[in-house]
Design a protein around this motif. Structure first.
Motif, short mmCIF file in Angstrom:
data_model
loop_
_atom_site.label_atom_id
_atom_site.label_comp_id
_atom_site.label_asym_id
_atom_site.label_seq_id
_atom_site.Cartn_x
_atom_site.Cartn_y
_atom_site.Cartn_z
N MET A 1 -42.65 -47.40 46.02
CA MET A 1 -41.96 -46.60 45.02
C MET A 1 -41.31 -47.54 44.01
SD MET A 1 -39.09 -43.65 45.60
CE MET A 1 -40.22 -42.76 46.65
N ALA A 2 -41.53 -47.29 42.71
CA ALA A 2 -41.04 -48.20 41.68
C ALA A 2 -40.12 -47.47 40.72
CB ALA A 2 -42.22 -48.79 40.91
N ILE A 3 -39.18 -48.24 40.14
CA ILE A 3 -38.31 -47.68 39.11
C ILE A 3 -39.11 -47.56 37.81
CG2 ILE A 3 -36.24 -48.08 37.71
CD1 ILE A 3 -35.03 -49.53 40.07
N VAL A 4 -38.99 -46.43 37.16
CA VAL A 4 -39.74 -46.17 35.93
C VAL A 4 -39.16 -47.00 34.78
CG1 VAL A 4 -40.36 -44.41 34.24
CG2 VAL A 4 -40.37 -43.86 36.68
N ASP A 5 -40.05 -47.66 34.03
CA ASP A 5 -39.65 -48.41 32.84
C ASP A 5 -39.47 -47.41 31.70
OD1 ASP A 5 -39.31 -49.98 30.64
OD2 ASP A 5 -41.14 -51.15 30.89
N LEU A 6 -38.21 -47.06 31.42
CA LEU A 6 -37.94 -45.98 30.47
C LEU A 6 -38.27 -46.35 29.03
CD1 LEU A 6 -34.58 -44.67 31.97
CD2 LEU A 6 -36.88 -43.76 32.27
N LYS A 7 -38.35 -47.63 28.75
CA LYS A 7 -38.69 -48.05 27.39
C LYS A 7 -40.06 -47.51 26.98
CE LYS A 7 -38.98 -52.15 24.45
NZ LYS A 7 -38.90 -53.64 24.41
N ASN A 8 -40.94 -47.36 27.98
CA ASN A 8 -42.30 -46.91 27.69
C ASN A 8 -42.60 -45.51 28.23
OD1 ASN A 8 -43.07 -49.49 26.54
ND2 ASN A 8 -43.09 -50.27 28.64
N ARG A 9 -41.63 -44.90 28.94
CA ARG A 9 -41.96 -43.65 29.63
C ARG A 9 -41.08 -42.46 29.23
NH1 ARG A 9 -44.58 -44.80 34.56
NH2 ARG A 9 -44.70 -42.55 34.90
N ILE A 10 -40.27 -42.61 28.17
CA ILE A 10 -39.49 -41.47 27.65
C ILE A 10 -40.05 -41.06 26.31
CG2 ILE A 10 -37.27 -40.79 26.65
CD1 ILE A 10 -35.80 -42.13 28.76
N THR A 11 -40.07 -39.74 26.08
CA THR A 11 -40.51 -39.22 24.79
C THR A 11 -39.71 -37.98 24.43
OG1 THR A 11 -42.41 -38.42 23.52
CG2 THR A 11 -42.30 -37.77 25.84
N ASN A 12 -39.57 -37.74 23.14
CA ASN A 12 -39.01 -36.46 22.68
C ASN A 12 -40.08 -35.65 21.95
OD1 ASN A 12 -39.23 -37.87 20.32
ND2 ASN A 12 -37.08 -37.72 19.72
N ASP A 13 -41.32 -36.06 22.16
CA ASP A 13 -42.48 -35.35 21.62
C ASP A 13 -43.05 -34.47 22.73
OD1 ASP A 13 -45.03 -34.56 20.78
OD2 ASP A 13 -45.31 -36.36 19.58
N LEU A 14 -42.88 -33.17 22.61
CA LEU A 14 -43.29 -32.26 23.68
C LEU A 14 -44.79 -32.26 23.90
CD1 LEU A 14 -42.19 -30.29 25.74
CD2 LEU A 14 -42.36 -28.46 24.02
N SER A 15 -45.56 -32.41 22.85
CA SER A 15 -47.02 -32.42 23.00
C SER A 15 -47.48 -33.64 23.79
CB SER A 15 -47.70 -32.38 21.63
OG SER A 15 -47.37 -33.52 20.87
N ARG A 16 -46.87 -34.81 23.55
CA ARG A 16 -47.21 -36.01 24.31
C ARG A 16 -46.85 -35.83 25.78
NH1 ARG A 16 -44.73 -41.29 22.85
NH2 ARG A 16 -46.29 -42.02 24.34
N TYR A 17 -45.68 -35.24 26.03
CA TYR A 17 -45.25 -34.98 27.41
C TYR A 17 -46.26 -34.10 28.13
CZ TYR A 17 -42.87 -32.47 31.13
OH TYR A 17 -42.56 -31.87 32.32
N ASN A 18 -46.66 -33.00 27.50
CA ASN A 18 -47.59 -32.06 28.13
C ASN A 18 -48.95 -32.69 28.40
OD1 ASN A 18 -45.87 -29.82 28.35
ND2 ASN A 18 -46.20 -29.26 26.21
N LYS A 19 -49.41 -33.53 27.49
CA LYS A 19 -50.71 -34.17 27.66
C LYS A 19 -50.73 -35.16 28.84
CE LYS A 19 -52.25 -33.84 22.84
NZ LYS A 19 -52.56 -34.61 21.60
N SER A 20 -49.57 -35.77 29.09
CA SER A 20 -49.52 -36.80 30.13
C SER A 20 -48.96 -36.28 31.46
CB SER A 20 -48.65 -37.97 29.66
OG SER A 20 -47.29 -37.57 29.58
N LYS A 21 -48.65 -35.00 31.52
CA LYS A 21 -47.92 -34.45 32.66
C LYS A 21 -48.63 -34.67 33.99
CE LYS A 21 -45.34 -30.27 33.89
NZ LYS A 21 -45.01 -28.88 33.48
N LEU A 22 -49.95 -34.62 34.00
CA LEU A 22 -50.72 -34.78 35.23
C LEU A 22 -51.23 -36.20 35.44
CD1 LEU A 22 -52.78 -31.44 35.14
CD2 LEU A 22 -50.66 -31.93 36.38
#
Length: 207
Positions: A1-22
């Motif tokens: 289990m690894a800590i998520v690198d938030l610099k590359n894994r946070i977005t405020n773009d909902l479409s990007r979030y939905n595309k990567s959700k799975l």
């Protein structure tokens, strides 16, 4: 289990979030663009939002110009940020050092995979002075962990809570809360009044 690198894994773009959700490289969605990575890419700070609640009550009160927490009182404060979690990441909520030095303690909690809402953060004032928190002030810190499996975990629990409109707390409610929190002091005061009354009665009889 690894800590998520938030610099590359946070977005405020909902479409990007939905595309990567799975995806195994899924993104964490935070609706605000003002979130802070002050302590580096391992954690993100969330801030005080518009609403606060008494513990075990559903009535929302307006933060407005700030909320005062009495000594030894616990309340819940809703975050300004709305979070959407992917299916293969969970988060942990911790307090900030600035609150500890004030005598306040943030309840540690977790953010489940697929969570979709604002967080309600418990805060307890363990000091002997009132603590005031204002809107948009830093409230808590979140750290996110990626699950070891690439298969997404789906949380079946619904996060769709009915919207609650905040309202200012009235004088009657403030008085009732003060009475509840100062029962012992009120009892002592009543006892003193009774004692004074008894002494006066004795002196009057002597006269």
């Amino acid at each position: 289990m690894a800590i998520v690198d938030l610099k590359n894994r946070i977005t405020n773009d909902l479409s990007r979030y939905n595309k990567s959700k799975l995806s195994s490289q899924s993104l964490i969605y935070i609706d605000q663009d003002s979130y802070k990575l002050d302590d580096g890419p391992a954690s993100v700070d969330l801030s005080v939002g518009d609403k606060w609640f008494f513990v075990n009550e559903n009535t929302a009160y307006d933060v407005a110009d700030g909320v005062e927490i009495n000594p030894f009182q616990s309340i819940l404060i809703e975050t300004k940020e709305h979070i959407r979690m992917p299916l293969n990441v969970f988060g942990l909520v911790t307090g900030k050092g600035r609150h500890i030095f004030q005598g306040a303690f943030i309840s540690t909690g977790k953010i489940d995979p697929s969570f979709d809402n604002k967080l309600k953060i418990g805060i307890y004032n363990g000091s002997k002075k009132k603590i005031k928190l204002v809107k948009d002030a830093p409230l808590c810190t979140c750290v996110f962990f990626e699950m070891e499996t690439n298969l997404p975990y789906e949380n079946k629990r619904s996060n769709d809570a009915a919207p609650v409109s905040p309202k200012p707390i009235g004088r009657k409610k403030r008085f009732l809360v003060w009475v509840k929190e100062n029962k012992e002091l009120i009892a002592i005061f009543i006892s003193l009044i009774a004692l004074i009354g008894t002494l006066l009665n004795v002196f009057l009889k002597i006269d």
